[in-house]
Every structure is written in C-alpha cells, then in structure tokens.
Design a protein around this motif. Sequence first.
Motif, PDB file in Angstrom:
ATOM      1  N   GLY A  34       0.798  -1.209   0.000  1.00 40.24           N
ATOM      2  CA  GLY A  34       0.000   0.000   0.000  1.00 40.24           C
ATOM      3  C   GLY A  34       0.834   1.263   0.000  1.00 40.24           C
ATOM      4  N   ALA A  35       0.252   2.335   0.571  1.00 37.17           N
ATOM      5  CA  ALA A  35       0.897   3.646   0.533  1.00 37.17           C
ATOM      6  C   ALA A  35       1.186   4.211   1.914  1.00 37.17           C
ATOM      7  CB  ALA A  35       0.006   4.632  -0.232  1.00 37.17           C
ATOM      8  N   SER A  36       0.737   3.545   2.968  1.00 41.47           N
ATOM      9  CA  SER A  36       0.932   4.095   4.307  1.00 41.47           C
ATOM     10  C   SER A  36       2.405   4.047   4.699  1.00 41.47           C
ATOM     11  CB  SER A  36       0.105   3.307   5.333  1.00 41.47           C
ATOM     12  OG  SER A  36       0.562   1.969   5.425  1.00 41.47           O
ATOM     13  N   GLY A  37       2.782   4.981   5.549  1.00 42.15           N
ATOM     14  CA  GLY A  37       4.175   5.058   5.971  1.00 42.15           C
ATOM     15  C   GLY A  37       4.650   3.814   6.676  1.00 42.15           C
ATOM     16  N   GLU A  38       3.801   3.228   7.540  1.00 43.16           N
ATOM     17  CA  GLU A  38       4.200   2.028   8.277  1.00 43.16           C
ATOM     18  C   GLU A  38       4.454   0.856   7.331  1.00 43.16           C
ATOM     19  OE1 GLU A  38       0.906   2.388  11.433  1.00 43.16           O
ATOM     20  OE2 GLU A  38       2.474   1.218  12.413  1.00 43.16           O
ATOM     21  N   MET A  39       3.588   0.690   6.335  1.00 46.84           N
ATOM     22  CA  MET A  39       3.757  -0.422   5.412  1.00 46.84           C
ATOM     23  C   MET A  39       4.954  -0.203   4.488  1.00 46.84           C
ATOM     24  SD  MET A  39       1.672  -2.704   6.317  1.00 46.84           S
ATOM     25  CE  MET A  39       1.975  -3.845   4.966  1.00 46.84           C
ATOM     26  N   GLN A  40       5.248   1.038   4.130  1.00 44.79           N
ATOM     27  CA  GLN A  40       6.426   1.310   3.322  1.00 44.79           C
ATOM     28  C   GLN A  40       7.697   1.016   4.110  1.00 44.79           C
ATOM     29  OE1 GLN A  40       6.630   2.054  -0.044  1.00 44.79           O
ATOM     30  NE2 GLN A  40       4.470   1.458   0.148  1.00 44.79           N
ATOM     31  N   ALA A  41       7.669   1.297   5.423  1.00 45.32           N
ATOM     32  CA  ALA A  41       8.810   0.953   6.272  1.00 45.32           C
ATOM     33  C   ALA A  41       9.006  -0.559   6.333  1.00 45.32           C
ATOM     34  CB  ALA A  41       8.612   1.528   7.674  1.00 45.32           C
ATOM     35  N   ILE A  42       7.890  -1.302   6.373  1.00 43.85           N
ATOM     36  CA  ILE A  42       7.977  -2.768   6.373  1.00 43.85           C
ATOM     37  C   ILE A  42       8.544  -3.249   5.041  1.00 43.85           C
ATOM     38  CG2 ILE A  42       6.590  -4.882   6.343  1.00 43.85           C
ATOM     39  CD1 ILE A  42       4.788  -3.586   8.436  1.00 43.85           C
ATOM     40  N   ARG A  43       8.119  -2.622   3.953  1.00 45.35           N
ATOM     41  CA  ARG A  43       8.636  -2.996   2.633  1.00 45.35           C
ATOM     42  C   ARG A  43      10.164  -2.825   2.578  1.00 45.35           C
ATOM     43  NH1 ARG A  43       5.707  -1.104  -2.861  1.00 45.35           N
ATOM     44  NH2 ARG A  43       6.641  -2.621  -4.254  1.00 45.35           N
ATOM     45  N   ASP A  44      10.645  -1.720   3.117  1.00 43.27           N
ATOM     46  CA  ASP A  44      12.092  -1.481   3.136  1.00 43.27           C
ATOM     47  C   ASP A  44      12.812  -2.510   4.004  1.00 43.27           C
ATOM     48  OD1 ASP A  44      11.657   0.705   1.516  1.00 43.27           O
ATOM     49  OD2 ASP A  44      11.727   2.163   3.155  1.00 43.27           O
ATOM     50  N   LYS A  45      12.211  -2.839   5.153  1.00 42.89           N
ATOM     51  CA  LYS A  45      12.833  -3.817   6.043  1.00 42.89           C
ATOM     52  C   LYS A  45      12.890  -5.194   5.391  1.00 42.89           C
ATOM     53  CE  LYS A  45      12.156  -3.689  10.519  1.00 42.89           C
ATOM     54  NZ  LYS A  45      11.577  -3.826  11.893  1.00 42.89           N
ATOM     55  N   VAL A  46      11.801  -5.583   4.727  1.00 42.59           N
ATOM     56  CA  VAL A  46      11.775  -6.873   4.032  1.00 42.59           C
ATOM     57  C   VAL A  46      12.881  -6.945   2.987  1.00 42.59           C
ATOM     58  CG1 VAL A  46      10.450  -8.277   2.394  1.00 42.59           C
ATOM     59  CG2 VAL A  46       9.344  -7.391   4.454  1.00 42.59           C
ATOM     60  N   ALA A  47      13.059  -5.867   2.222  1.00 38.85           N
ATOM     61  CA  ALA A  47      14.099  -5.840   1.190  1.00 38.85           C
ATOM     62  C   ALA A  47      15.489  -5.992   1.793  1.00 38.85           C
ATOM     63  CB  ALA A  47      14.010  -4.541   0.391  1.00 38.85           C
ATOM     64  N   LYS A  48      15.689  -5.433   2.984  1.00 37.00           N
ATOM     65  CA  LYS A  48      17.002  -5.487   3.624  1.00 37.00           C
ATOM     66  C   LYS A  48      17.312  -6.864   4.215  1.00 37.00           C
ATOM     67  CE  LYS A  48      17.173  -0.571   4.840  1.00 37.00           C
ATOM     68  NZ  LYS A  48      17.112   0.424   5.953  1.00 37.00           N
TER      69      LYS A  48
END
Length: 363
Positions: free
Chosen positions: A27-41
């Motif tokens: 999605g577009a929410s800040g919390e989910m974007q932070a999770i997306r970045d963490k998953v990638a790392k």
Amino acid sequence: MENMHVHTASFATNGAGELPPDDVVFGASGEMQAIRDKVAKIAGANVPVLIQGESGTGKEVIARILHRQSPRSGGPFVKVNCPAIPGSLLESELFGYERGSFTGAVGSKPGRVELANGGTLFLDEIAEMDMGLQAKLLQLLQDSQFWRIGGREDTRVDVRVICATNRQLEEEIAKGQFRQDLFYRINVVKIQIPALRERPEDLDALVRHFTIFFSEKYKAPVRPPSNQVMRLLQKHRWPGNIRELSNLLERYTILGSEESVISELVGAVSSTAENETEVPGQGQMPLKMVTKQTVQQLERKIILRTLIAHRWNRKRAAQDLKISYRALLYKIREAGLPSRRPLATNSAPSLTPFVPPGPRSTD
C-alpha cells in the motif's frame, strides 16, 4: 493479469503459490512502506524473523514475500499452522518419526522441518506451541539439527525459520507460557504489521484489488463500490482486518448488489459509535448530545432496514414508518443514506484494467 489470481481473505496464496502484487500488499501508508524497506534489507540474510500482528493482517503474505525475495526462493516454503494441529501430533508433524516409535507408526515419515530443507519453514501462531516442543524447536534454531521421534541420531537441515503470532510474546513469557530463550532466538528481526484501521489510506487500493479479483473469479462483472459504501468502509473498524474486507467484497460480488453489504456496514458502524460514545462523568459530551446521537443512529438503522425491505420504494417505506413522504426524504438526506436503490450489477460496466507489476523473482 495472472498475478491477480490469489484466493484468500488475507492475501493467502493459491495452490500455485502466487502472490498479489507488492504494490497492493504494502500500500501507501508510511508504516507499510517501512515494512517494505525492512523486508528488502533482510530477505537475503539467513536469520529468523518474527512477524507480529492481529489476525487477518497478512502475516503469511509477508513471510512468503521474504521467501520469494531470498536466495532460498528456489526451495520449498513449508507452512505449519500450530493451533490447527493437536499438541500430541504437532511434534511428529514437525520432526517426523521412525518406524515403530509409537502405535500406528508402521513406517518412517519425514516431518515438515525436513521437507523445508533448503527453503523456509513458516510457523504460524507460534505462541500456541507447548513448552516441551518449544525446547526442541530451540535446538533446531541453535544447532540446525533435530531428531525424529524414535530416532537414534540427529538430522541436520538448512532451514530458515519465520514465525508469526497475533499475541505479544513478552506477555506470554511473563505468564510462563513461552520460553524466553526461544523468544530471543526467533526475534532476531521483528516485523510488526499494523491493523487495517491504522492504515486507512490503503483501503481504496485493497477494495479495488479484491473487487476486480472476485469479479474475474466468479465471472460476475460488478460496479466499483459507490461513494456511500466507500464512506461506510472508511468508518468501519475492521476487527477482522484484510480477511474481513476480502470476505465482505466477495459477498458483494456474488450477491450483486450494494444492499447486501450496506445494512451490515451501517450496523457495524453504528455499534462502534455507540460503544465509543463518551458519557457524562467520563468525557466532555453532555447528556443531551449523547441522547440525540443515539436516537439518530437508531433511526438510521430503522430507515435503512425499511428501505431494503421495500426494495427502496420510498413511498411504501414512508407508509410503513407512519411518516410523510417528504419527512422520509429529509431523514434519508440527514442520515447520509442513498436517495435511490443502489444499482444492481446486471450489466457489465467497464472497469479500468488493473495491470499489476510483475514478480521480482519466480518461485
């Protein structure tokens, strides 16, 4: 659009293991974007991951994305639903057994840990695992080895363990129901998934995704939900999270009318408002205002049910309610209800095609 063929209430995958597009998941929410970045790392790091969140928030989806983006993507993804397997059977299901190790063991059987060798083992609702079995899981995480029931030697495996829970494990530890040493082992990296009510900016994309998906699945073209329904969706608290949203939109698609969900949503929103209303002595709202709001909520429910019962024939509804036609029109506007019956879906309206991004890697 093959990437959209996903059947689950919480983005669970189909038999082919396909996932919905990452843009829909995160999605577009800040919390989910932070999770997306963490998953990638962390996807490429061979460390245990703990995923926490309420039921229906998509914990398994995140686990599968971690697997798909990892170097283990070519290996198996093996899920174990801990509460679905009785405690007495969970050990043999996880670790397997040797022939003759117990009554009925007529042959040897590998457990799901062995089946996940070279891939990912996903332990869903890990808090449901009993303390004795937690100790055996701890050895697997420490030494990458275990023994089958009745076995005489250890078996080594190369498995990444991802755990999920809808509980706070720190509280389970304090109650003596979860091992603290196991918690430290599985909690190398923690991902906390927010509830759907905490990410309202993602609701539109999720509604669009599920509406199109179920429309294709059931070969039943439907109109996108009206503005009235979308306002009700935004007000709803979603205790069942994405799973609840998916189930509601599946009913909407099958039944083919907004009437099938409006009454349910109005009832849920009204109930939530009643429960959250401040009362004198506990808040700042005076009794007169509390009474007025309660009456309005009850009146809205009655009018809606009467309209549905008369298939939105407002004259008959007014007669049934013993009020004038003009008074009913005024109350419909005041309650924010549709002035006419929501359109059924007998025709095939045009829908903007949804072309999801392709997968980052293939399983």
